[in-house]
Structures are given as structure tokens and as C-alpha cells.
Design an enzyme around this catalytic site. Structure first.
Site, PDB file in Angstrom:
ATOM      1  N   ASP A 135       0.831  -1.212   0.000  1.00 36.85           N
ATOM      2  CA  ASP A 135       0.000   0.000   0.000  1.00 36.85           C
ATOM      3  C   ASP A 135       0.865   1.261   0.000  1.00 36.85           C
ATOM      4  OD1 ASP A 135      -2.249   1.856   0.763  1.00 36.85           O
ATOM      5  OD2 ASP A 135      -3.280  -0.062   0.888  1.00 36.85           O
ATOM      6  N   SER A 190     -11.292  -1.642   0.122  1.00 38.17           N
ATOM      7  CA  SER A 190      -9.958  -1.550   0.703  1.00 38.17           C
ATOM      8  C   SER A 190      -9.935  -2.065   2.125  1.00 38.17           C
ATOM      9  CB  SER A 190      -9.528  -0.089   0.760  1.00 38.17           C
ATOM     10  OG  SER A 190      -9.225   0.364  -0.510  1.00 38.17           O
ATOM     11  N   HIS A 233      -3.902   5.109   4.175  1.00 36.77           N
ATOM     12  CA  HIS A 233      -4.566   3.875   3.757  1.00 36.77           C
ATOM     13  C   HIS A 233      -3.888   2.626   4.320  1.00 36.77           C
ATOM     14  CE1 HIS A 233      -6.190   1.355   0.310  1.00 36.77           C
ATOM     15  NE2 HIS A 233      -7.244   2.056   0.667  1.00 36.77           N
TER      16      HIS A 233
END
Ligand SMILES: *[C@@H]1O[C@H](CO)[C@@H](O)[C@H](O)[C@H]1NC(C)=O
Ligand SMILES: *[C@@H]1O[C@H](CO)[C@@H](O)[C@H](O)[C@H]1NC(C)=O
Ligand SMILES: *[C@@H]1O[C@H](CO)[C@@H](O)[C@H](O)[C@H]1NC(C)=O
Ligand SMILES: *[C@@H]1O[C@H](CO)[C@@H](O)[C@H](O)[C@H]1NC(C)=O
Ligand SMILES: [Ca+2]
Ligand SMILES: [Ca+2]
Ligand SMILES: [Ca+2]
Length: 640
Positions: free
Chosen positions: A169, A386, A210
Site C-alpha cells: 500500500d 480496501s 490507507h
């Protein structure tokens, strides 16, 4: 011999039952008022009468074995928590009855109704009670019991110890007090700036949060008074920073996916081609090779586990146009919200294997995913598919701790067998059963992952038989796709029977299609298996107005025919959907089937019951199981 023939079918039933319903959990002798009754030859026709005389309103002939019937009361819950031995005894004495077996009660259907006082978890972490995806007590107007059932897995002692999960990520805040203790620095790397420190790049808007959020879902430390708790809270998490540079390259992707495959067990990816509803893209050459190497050589040959978010393109996109999510080598995960509905950003496709949870639709800020955030913070608002993929990675870590020998295919089999429909509700696509009775949905796959069910089955699991690949057939001639009507093509196949690569029990199926169209987005492809399972290979994508490229040998994948017998006639239907008539030409349809020659699960059944069954009986048992698998997984796998 006689003994075997007589009890053989019954043994098969019980064994399959035991296997499917989480082995070993007979719950202190709780018996149901459902009986397996074998009648004497000549009395088969009297079954309804026999049942009625002994107080059972309903009777059903079982499709396997000789003279086997299912006696049950008409309108009562499947399992009452009381004994009903009386019926069994009177039946036993009936001259028409050969044998009676009262069915033991297993705890599956009770998940949604779990008594929450029974969840005996005492976590000091302030966000734990907000993590409804771990234990759903109805927080944020959710549906109680609709969760990953991690409590059961933790209760059995599985918390991810010894397993490393990599988050591919935008980096991880590895200094975060809720992550630091579980951070695996040796297995981490930064491919965005080529150094060993995958720390997120600072931006004012915390754009690069994230990866940190994903990491917390998997591996946040438990019972430390900080944020929440990871699904696999004793696992190690590695950061692979690879999303934070101007352009993605094949080298960065391939390097990430193949980073330390003997140390990293599970790779979680919450990214893919742009979810704009008009992109058709997938892994390039190096990345494909890296993935193939990963599943073949990673983890000492047992295969790297790649978990993929199915995509956030909503109803305008189709995740079969995303070659990462739709790859056979990745486990593609969709998301449900806390009341079991789909999220508006969910994409659907036939290659999605299972689902976990994320936010959506609800305004309630606590309906999001609670986890760690940048710079030592916590958040309640992680979102999208996600957020769903790392939850799955966490569940798989629990399964790997339960059984480190699981291969990448075992993991997929386990996900197929133990995922649950629970209360998942898709307004667009019905739940269906495939040819061997496995329940699936076009958006959710085989349902929501069940950590408890998964670790229990994983513990007893024996590696599935060798995998074979067969080109079941290929049509390589030009066919016009009519503007108004459907183009229907068929391939009849023996699935390479008689050859070394005969595939008798399906895992993945790929339809490799070359087709062009005056408007690609209006194309719709459905494929129906010989056992009657229809997979929607491609739905309409209203924003895709490509008129040039089309699909060039694109492998549309379906997991919906899992376990089926591929022999027979496959049908492909091609249609334009949309306001304006379109034209198009199909130039190739090649059907690739993948799976095993011998029945999966047979070896473990024989092993577990070797004391009861001589090995020489294995072939007979296998024949019985062929039938049982084909026709009766349906009744046995009663998923809620
Ligand atoms: C739960 O945790 C609290 C705070 O750490 C502690 O006081 C309590 O005794 C614990 N209860 C159980 C049943 O372990
Ligand atoms: C994040 O944590 C820092 C340090 O504890 C704190 O100063 C800051 O206010 C937090 N930010 C947010 C948005 O909560
Ligand atoms: C599709 O391909 C055929 C054969 O190459 C060609 O004749 C046709 O013009 C193409 N159609 C579109 C819409 O590109
Ligand atoms: C494919 O299946 C869907 C859902 O059942 C249906 O709406 C659609 O018309 C079918 N399309 C084709 C090409 O048969
Ligand atoms: Ca760095
Ligand atoms: Ca914590
Ligand atoms: Ca997509």
C-alpha cells in the site's frame, strides 16, 4: 463386506456431515429431531406412512444410498436443544425400519442468533466495542451476529501467531503504538523510494493513511488500551510501500508481490486498475510471472496467499475487467455493510470468492471500520473494499496458524466451504446454489468469511489433490453479435477424460474471449455450466464507450462452478444491452478448466475414519462420495 455395503452410504453421509459442519463439535450430545432412517427393501414406498405413524410430518428420500430417508417435523427449528430419543426408539422397533440415526446438532445456523453474553472477550482497547466487524452486537444499527466470527477462532486459541501479512500500500506508520510490537521490519520494504523504511509520506490531508489503516485491521495489538484489536492480533505485519509514486510500473508491482515469499505468508492488496467503469486492465508480464512464482514457490512451495479487494467501482464497473481481482491466484474479497446489505461502491463479478465488511450507505459515523490511523491516531472511518481485503487477510492468518500446511488452494477451498450467506442481502442478484449445492451470490461470492468455521476446518484439513488444467474446447471462428438478439455458442467437452490432465472436480473456470464491439460497455456475457450454473462473466458497463480495442483473449473467470463435474455442454451467451443498437464480432471463446481428478476432501475423510474403514474400501467410498458430493452437498451444506 456386507457390513460396509449396508452402512457404507450412511457412513458417507455422516462423514460428509462431520466434515462440512466443523469436525468434532458435537456439542455434548445435543441431538436434533431430524432422523436419518434406513428402511428395509420393499418398504421404501411406505416411508411417508412410517414417518407419520411415529410422529414426523415430513419425509424426504435422500438422493444417495439405498433406502435412506430424512424424517423431520414439519415446522420446528432445525435443532431444538432437547433430546427426542423417544421417536428414535419406537422407530427402531418398527419392522420396516432397518436402522435409525438421530442427527447430532451442530452449531452453524445459530451464528446470527448468538447469545452475546457467550462472547467471552475482555479487551481493554477503547475501540474494540466499535469494531462491529469483529463482534457485531448491533452497534451503529447493525445486525447482531453479522461479523467475521473471530470470537470463536480466538476462543480456540488462534490469534495469528507465527504468521506474517504484508500490506502492499502507501506505507505503514510502524511507530504507531498499536502496531509497533507486531511490525515485522525485516519483511518490510519501500519500493516507492527504494529503502527499507516504508513510512508514509506526509501530506496535509493525510492522504497516505490507507496502509496504516489496513495494517491495524490485521495486526493491531490487543489489550493495550490503544485503538482497537486486529483480526489476527498476534500476527506480524509487514509494510510494502509501493503506491506512492507518480506512476505504477510492472517492476514495482512484481517486486512487491514477490518480496520475501519465504517470510511473508499473506499479501493484502487494496488497489487495482482505475475503478472508472471503462478500464480493462490487469497484471503485466513481470507481475504475472511474480504471481505464478508466488503460488508455486512461496511459503516453501505451499504458495503465497494473495488477497485482493474486488474494487470500488460500484454498479458501473465489473471486477472481471480487473485482471488482479479476477486472477485465479488471488482471493478476491467484496464487502457487506453492517446490516448485510451491499455497499454502493461494491462491484460484482463471478470471480469474487467471498466477502468481509466495510462501511457504506449509513450516515452513522460508527458504521465505518474502526482501526489505527496515522501518527498514533485511531479512526472509525476506514472504508471501501480496501477495508474488506485486510480483514480477510487476518482471517486467513488465523487459518494458517491453525494449520501451517495449507496451500494457496486449500485456503480457497476453505473459504468456499465455510463462508456463510448469514444475512447478506443483495438487491440485484439472488443467492443460488451451484451444481453441488454450494450457495453463492454474484456480488458476495460464497458469503461472508467465518473465522471460527475456517480454523476448525483448517485444523483437520488435508491438502487437496493435485490440480490439473484442461482446455475443454475452443471456438476460433468469427461470429457476429446480433444487435437485437443473443449470440449463443456451445462447447461440449469430456474435460480431457482419459488423458493425464482430466479434470473431474472444478475449481476455477476461465472463458478466454476475444470480442470487439461498437460499444464495449454494452456487452454482456453469461456462461452456463453443464450442471446448470449460470455465471455472469461480464455485465453492462454504461461508462465504457470503447469502440476499438474490445477484449483481446481476456480471461473471464468464474468461481461459481466450484466442485462441479465439468463434463457436458457449456453455453456462452453474448448480448448487447443498452439504448442504442450496437455491432460486434466474437472471434474466440476458449474454455479453460482447472481442478482435480480425484474428489477433494476424500482423503481427509478416510484418514479421519481409518479406524472404521479399511483403506481397501477407499475406492468404494470414493464412488459413493462422487454421488454424495455431486448431489447432496446441497442438503448437507445448509448455509443458514
Ligand atoms: C476485564 O478487564 C478488566 C480491566 O482490565 C478487569 O478489571 C476485569 O477483571 C476483567 N474481567 C475478566 C472477566 O477477565
Ligand atoms: C493525532 O494524534 C496526535 C498525537 O497524539 C494529536 O496531536 C492529534 O490531535 C491527533 N489528530 C487527530 C486528527 O485526531
Ligand atoms: C471487429 O473486428 C472485425 C474483424 O476484424 C472487423 O471487421 C470489425 O470492423 C470490428 N468491429 C469493430 C466495432 O471494431
Ligand atoms: C445474463 O444473466 C442476467 C441475470 O440473470 C440476465 O439479466 C441477462 O439478460 C443475461 N444475459 C445474457 C446474455 O443471457
Ligand atoms: Ca521510505
Ligand atoms: Ca490495541
Ligand atoms: Ca474495478
Amino acid at each position: 463386506m456386507f457390513g460396509f455395503l449396508r452402512y457404507g452410504p450412511m457412513v458417507v453421509l455422516v462423514l460428509v456431515n462431520a466434515l462440512i459442519f466443523a469436525i468434532g463439535d458435537t456439542e455434548n450430545g445435543i441431538l436434533t429431531n431430524h432422523l436419518l432412517v434406513q428402511l428395509h427393501e420393499g418398504s421404501y414406498d411406505e416411508a411417508p406412512q412410517v414417518a407419520l405413524e411415529h410422529g414426523f410430518e415430513s419425509v424426504r428420500k435422500l438422493p444417495f444410498g439405498d433406502g435412506l430417508f430424512h424424517f423431520y417435523p414439519q415446522s420446528s427449528p432445525l435443532s431444538r436443544r432437547k433430546r427426542s430419543a423417544g421417536h428414535g426408539q419406537s422407530l427402531q422397533k418398527d419392522h420396516r425400519v432397518k436402522s435409525v440415526l438421530q442427527q447430532a446438532g451442530f452449531d452453524r445456523q445459530k451464528r446470527g442468533y448468538r447469545d452475546l453474553n457467550q462472547v467471552d472477550i475482555n479487551m481493554s482497547d477503547p475501540l474494540f466495542t466499535k469494531q462491529w466487524y469483529l463482534v457485531n452486537t448491533g452497534q451503529a444499527d447493525g445486525t447482531p451476529g453479522l461479523d467475521l466470527n473471530v470470537a470463536e477462532a480466538w476462543g480456540l486459541g488462534f490469534t495469528g501467531k507465527g504468521v506474517t501479512i504484508a500490506i502492499m500500500d502507501d506505507g505503514i506508520d510502524y511507530l504507531h503504538p498499536d502496531l509497533a510490537a507486531n511490525y515485522n521490519a525485516e519483511a518490510s520494504y519501500d519500493f516507492s523510494s527504494n529503502d527499507p523504511y516504508p513510512y508514509p509520506r506526509y501530506t496535509d490531508d493525510w492522504f497516505n493513511s490507507h496502509g496504516t489503516r489496513c495494517a491495524g485491521e490485521v495486526s493491531a495489538v490487543a489489550n493495550n488500551n490503544i485503538c482497537g484489536v486486529g483480526v489476527a492480533y498476534n500476527s506480524k505485519v509487514a509494510g510494502i510501500r509501493m503506491l506512492d509514486q507518480p506512476f505504477m510500473t510492472d517492476i514495482i508491482e512484481a517486486s512487491s508481490i514477490s518480496h520475501m515469499p519465504q517470510v511473508i505468508d499473506i499479501y493484502s492488496a487494496s488497489w487495482g486498475p482505475t475503478d472508472d467503469g471503462k478500464t480493462v486492465d490487469g497484471p503485466r508480464e513481470l507481475t504475472l510471472q511474480a504471481m505464478a512464482d508466488g503460488v508455486n514457490k512461496g511459503r516453501g512451495g505451499k504458495g503465497s496467499i494473495y488477497v485482493w479487494a474486488s474494487g470500488d467501482g460500484g454498479s458501473y464497473d465489473d471486477c472481471n475487467c480487473d485482471g488482479y481481482a479476477s486472477s485465479m491466484w488471488t482471493i478476491s474479497i467484496n464487502s457487506a455493510i453492517n446490516d448485510g446489505r451491499t455497499a454502493l461502491y461494491d462491484e460484482s463479478c463471478s470471480s469474487t470468492l467471498a466477502s468481509t465488511f466495510s462501511n457504506g450507505r449509513k450516515r452513522n459515523p460508527e458504521a465505518g471500520v474502526a482501526t489505527t490511523d496515522l501518527y498514533g491516531n485511531c479512526t472509525l472511518r476506514h472504508s471501501g473494499t480496501s477495508a474488506a481485503a485486510p480483514e480477510a487477510a487476518g482471517v486467513f492468518a488465523l487459518a494458517l496458524e491453525a494449520n501451517p500446511d495449507l496451500t494457496w488452494r486449500d485456503m480457497q477451498h476453505l473459504a468456499v466451504l465455510t463462508s456463510k450467506r448469514n444475512r447478506l442481502h443483495d438487491e440485484v442478484h439472488q443467492w443460488q446454489r451451484n451444481g453441488v449445492g454450494l450457495e453463492f451470490n454474484h456480488l458476495f461470492g460464497y458469503g461472508v468469511l467465518d473465522a471460527g468455521g475456517m480454523v476448525k476446518m483448517a485444523k483437520e484439513w488435508k491438502t487437496v489433490p493435485e490440480r490439473f488444467h484442461c482446455v475443454a474446447g475452443s471456438i476460433q471462428e468469427t461470429h457476429k453479435v446480433p444487435s437485437e438478439d443473443k449470440l449463443v455458442l456451445t462447447i461440449t467437452t469430456d474435460a480431457c477424460q482419459g488423458k493425464e490432465n482430466y479434470v473431474r472436480y472444478l475449481e476455477h473456470v476461465q472463458a478466454v474471449v476475444t470480442v470487439n464491439a461498437s460499444r464495449r460497455g454494452d456487452l454482456n456475457l453469461n456462461m452456463t455450466s453443464p450442471m446448470g450454473t449460470k455465471s455472469i462473466l461480464l455485465s453492462r458497463r454504461p461508462r465504457d464507450d470503447d469502440a476499438k480495442v474490445g477484449y483481446d483473449k481476456w480471461p473471464f473467470m468464474t468461481s461459481h462452478s466450484w466442485g462441479e463435474d465439468p463434463r457436458g455442454t457449456w453455453q456462452l451467451e453474448v448480448l448487447f444491452q443498452g439504448e442504442v443498437p450496437q455491432t460486434g464480432t466474437l472471434q474466440e471463446w476458449t474454455l479453460m478448466i482447472h481442478g482435480t481428478q480425484s474428489a477433494p476432501y476424500i482423503d481427509q475423510i478416510v484418514r479421519d475414519y481409518q479406524s472404521k474403514l479399511a483403506m481397501s474400501k477407499k475406492e468404494e467410498l470414493e464412488e459413493e462420495l462422487d454421488e454424495a458430493l455431486e448431489r447432496s452437498l446441497k442438503s448437507l451444506l445448509s448455509k443458514n
